[in-house]
Design an enzyme around this catalytic site. Structure first.
Site, PDB file in Angstrom:
ATOM      1  N   ASP A 143       0.804  -1.226   0.000  1.00 59.30           N
ATOM      2  CA  ASP A 143       0.000   0.000   0.000  1.00 59.30           C
ATOM      3  C   ASP A 143       0.835   1.273   0.000  1.00 59.30           C
ATOM      4  OD1 ASP A 143      -2.371  -1.437   0.033  1.00 59.30           O
ATOM      5  OD2 ASP A 143      -2.453  -1.518   2.216  1.00 59.30           O
ATOM      6  N   ARG A 152      30.815   8.444 -23.541  1.00 59.45           N
ATOM      7  CA  ARG A 152      29.400   8.808 -23.520  1.00 59.45           C
ATOM      8  C   ARG A 152      28.739   8.441 -22.189  1.00 59.45           C
ATOM      9  NH1 ARG A 152      26.671   9.178 -28.355  1.00 59.45           N
ATOM     10  NH2 ARG A 152      25.023   7.780 -27.616  1.00 59.45           N
TER      11      ARG A 152
END
Length: 731
Positions: A132, A685
């Protein structure tokens, strides 16, 4: 508290190490409802093997019923007495048990007074396992992400049949007191209406909802999705049930309507990669918290704040959680939402005003899950702000060719926005011409390293072309997770789950064959994020990455480790290799090495996952994260446009007018591309420093290697305040 906190801490039954932890015993308890990921939580603690430590306990065995083995007496008087008696016989054991010292006092009749005086303290650390996500102080509880996976799988399946039959579906999800599952699934699926306990609808909501559903159908939509939390109520505290909503739609609109109650389906299934990694991190952090504890250390709970593990006072979190329910009971719903930690992302309600600004959106680079969610939310937010929104096809190349079209936002889901890798420097003059022609004043670029590098090139060209002095923002979207300025890129979570599911199947094959080692190659370029995180999620024996250099001696040690492993009950092996981890130690080289050195002990196979890591439906994390980044980026650009508007035009040439948005540690932040340039390795990169390298210590520990805890970075003790709860996170 037992219903909210699953105290499942890692530990060794008897931990022997030099220093404060010598001779201490750690106990592991669980309580409350089960949640996916608790095996990894247990493993993250019981797998701890500091130098010189030996465990006299059996390795934690997974339960076939999910979670862990549940003790039905946890939280009861009888259960407390049993544990008190056990502690009295065995002496002190720091433990993960929700509760206080009052449940272990001599009045239980099981602990002699002399023993109680000798062992007068008990250190407690809690972990939160609940689908929850209803515990205040942590951004995500263990099991929540997996439950969202189950919900989105159902919604995706229902959407198909709903479109076919032109139906309205009312989906009821769990959440008696917390609407997190309903809210995030509604954001991720683009639901038409939502009911959650913390934010009851205003009086007359029936009319508004039916009007909204009717408008959607009149625009050509063939379905409606209504999501309702099981604890949904109206402003007067009256329950809003899925049956009532269905009957309302049928009576007023005459739509063919169905109700689907997901129930305990949300608790089951395979844990997601996010939950596996989260619970492993928390388990290890909990053990360290216990080992560092003194008799004066208060009970704490290990929580997640953004991307960081933190320790919070247990009773502070419990009190705030109780305050939420008290505020809801007293109908102070705005306060309840604040205490939840800004549960929803709600745009300010105002009259629509047409602005004079034009905003363009384009994708760059390889596809990544979550791009569509980001485009969709950005377009709708831009329209709500009154901007004229353009969609650019074929990335920067399309902008140069004038492939620009206005977007009205109706039915937009981000589809059809292609993304070549062309960079602006190859067609800069034509880009400037079309920027001038369409009067583009802000540009949102969604993509990977090419998107970041492309915006940087546009910023550098501002000195030549005044037309490029407009607002720019990059939403990182790449499975490689190699863009500077963010800890998570869109698509990386989906890619990790895809790799994890494949490795789970590979491990199953290896288990059936016996004495077999699989070498699996993942994507990612030079960035080893996929290999490392997938390795933690699947329990790999090793993961080779470019950022953590390795030699032939390391390979030899790995082979010897697997040789010893084949003498145990677990007669299988899994080794991951990032595609560019080493120039010479290729996947084929590793296969030949392992096959030769393991001959007669184990055989070896290889598997290259390839582009399957780029496919599949986006995970709830990527859908939710993409939606939020799209909204935040557009609102940020709107503010920048207003700030830089002077003398009838937009002129933005400051460093902070071109940024990368992303989650950095605890908050979603905007980082100027010119500042990120200083910390970028353009040759490979990727960023010069990778936050996830700290996870590799846990990867080795879980694979049962001897490790040094001197490299471990523990979480800091913090406090739960309204200010900390109000900080915007990416979750």
């Amino acid at each position: 508290m037992a219903s909210h906190t699953t105290a499942a801490l890692g530990g060794l039954e008897q931990l022997r190490m030099c220093g404060a932890g010598a001779g201490r015993a750690l106990a592991v308890l669980t309580s409350g409802g089960d949640a996916q990921g608790q095996h990894e939580q247990w493993r993250g603690g019981t797998g701890e093997r500091p130098p010189g430590a030996r465990s006299r306990a059996r390795r934690a065995q997974p339960s076939r019923r999910g979670g862990t083995r549940w003790d039905a007496e946890v939280g009861t008087e009888r259960g407390s007495r049993r544990r008190a008696g056990s502690r009295g016989r065995r002496g002190p054991w720091p433990c993960a048990w929700p509760g206080s010292h009052g449940s272990l006092v001599p009045s239980a009749g099981k602990i002699p007074e002399s023993v109680a005086q000798t062992y007068s303290h008990l250190n407690i650390v809690g972990l939160v396992g609940s689908i929850d996500n209803d515990f205040c102080g942590t951004d995500m509880t263990i099991g929540t992400d997996s439950a969202l996976h189950r919900i989105m799988e159902v919604i995706d399946a229902i959407t198909t049949t709903a479109q076919s039959h032109q139906r309205t579906f009312v989906l009821e999800v769990m959440g008696r007191h917390c609407g997190y599952l309903a809210l995030v699934s509604a954001l991720a699926s683009g639901a038409d209406w939502l009911f959650i306990p913390e934010s009851p609808p205003e009086d007359g909501w029936e009319n508004f909802m039916c009007e909204r559903l009717g408008e959607t159908r009149s625009r050509g939509s063939r379905l409606n999705i209504i999501i309702i939390a099981e604890g949904a109520i109206d402003r007067h505290g009256k329950p809003i049930t899925s049956t009532y909503v269905k009957d309302l739609v049928v009576q007023r609109l005459g739509f063919d309507t169905r109700v689907t109650v997901l129930g305990h389906v949300q608790r089951g299934g395979t844990p997601s990669a996010f939950d596996r990694v989260l619970s492993s991190k928390m388990g290890m952090e909990a053990v360290m918290a216990l080992l560092e504890a003194t008799p004066d250390t208060p009970a704490c709970v290990v929580s997640l704040s953004g991307n960081q593990n933190v320790r919070l006072p247990l009773m502070e979190c419990v009190q705030v959680t109780k305050d939420v329910q008290k505020a809801m009971d007293e109908k102070r719903f705005d306060e309840a939402i604040q205490l939840r930690g800004r549960l929803g992302l709600r745009l300010p309600v105002s009259a629509f005003v047409q602005s004079n600004f034009s905003v363009a959106i384009l994708n760059v680079g390889a596809p990544a899950a979550g791009m569509n969610a980001a485009v969709r939310s950005a377009v709708r937010t831009g329209i709500s702000q009154g901007h004229k929104v353009y969609i650019i096809h074929d990335g920067f190349e399309g902008l140069a060719k004038g492939q620009v079209r206005p977007c009205g936002g109706e039915g937009l889901h981000g589809g059809g926005v292609s993304a070549p890798r062309t960079l602006p420097k190859t067609c800069l003059e034509k880009i400037v011409e079309n920027v001038r022609a369409y009067n583009i004043q802000a540009l949102l670029v969604i993509g990977g390293f090419e998107a970041y590098e492309g915006v940087l090139q546009l910023v550098e060209a501002r000195s030549q072309y005044e037309e490029l002095c407009f607002v720019m923002c990059v939403i990182p979207a790449t499975i490689s997770n190699n863009v500077p300025g963010t800890d998570f890129s869109l698509g990386s979570d989906t890619a990790v789950n895809a790799a994890m599911e494949s490795c789970d199947r590979i491990k199953q094959s290896a288990s059936g064959t016996k004495r077999r080692v699989f070498i699996v190659e993942t994507m990612g370029g030079y960035c080893g994020y996929l290999s490392t995180v997938t390795g933690i999620a699947v329990g790999a024996d090793a993961a080779y990455v470019f950022e953590d250099p390795f030699t032939i001696h390391d390979l030899k040690a790995n082979v010897e480790h697997l040789t010893d492993k084949m003498k145990t009950d677990i007669q299988r092996g899994l080794v991951l290799r990032n595609e560019k981890s080493h120039e010479h130690y290729t996947t084929e080289f590793l296969y030949n090495l392992y096959s030769s050195e393991g001959r007669g002990i184990f055989d070896c196979r290889t598997n290259v996952l390839g582009h399957l890591q780029q496919g599949g439906a986006p995970t709830p994390f990527d859908r939710n994260y993409g939606t939020k980044l799209g909204v935040k980026a557009m609102l940020w650009m709107s503010d920048k446009l207003r700030q830089s508007y002077r003398k009838g035009r937009v002129f933005a040439n400051s460093a902070d007018s071109a940024c990368v948005i992303g989650l950095r540690k605890k908050t979603v932040a905007f980082s100027p591309v010119t500042e990120l340039q200083k910390v970028t390795d353009f040759e490979h990169r990727m960023p010069q420093e990778q936050w996830w390298l700290d996870l590799r210590l846990m990867l080795k520990m879980l694979a049962n290697y001897q490790i040094s805890l001197t490299e471990y970075v523990p979480g800091k003790m913090e406090h739960v305040t309204r200010r900390t709860l109000s900080i915007e996170k990416g979750f």
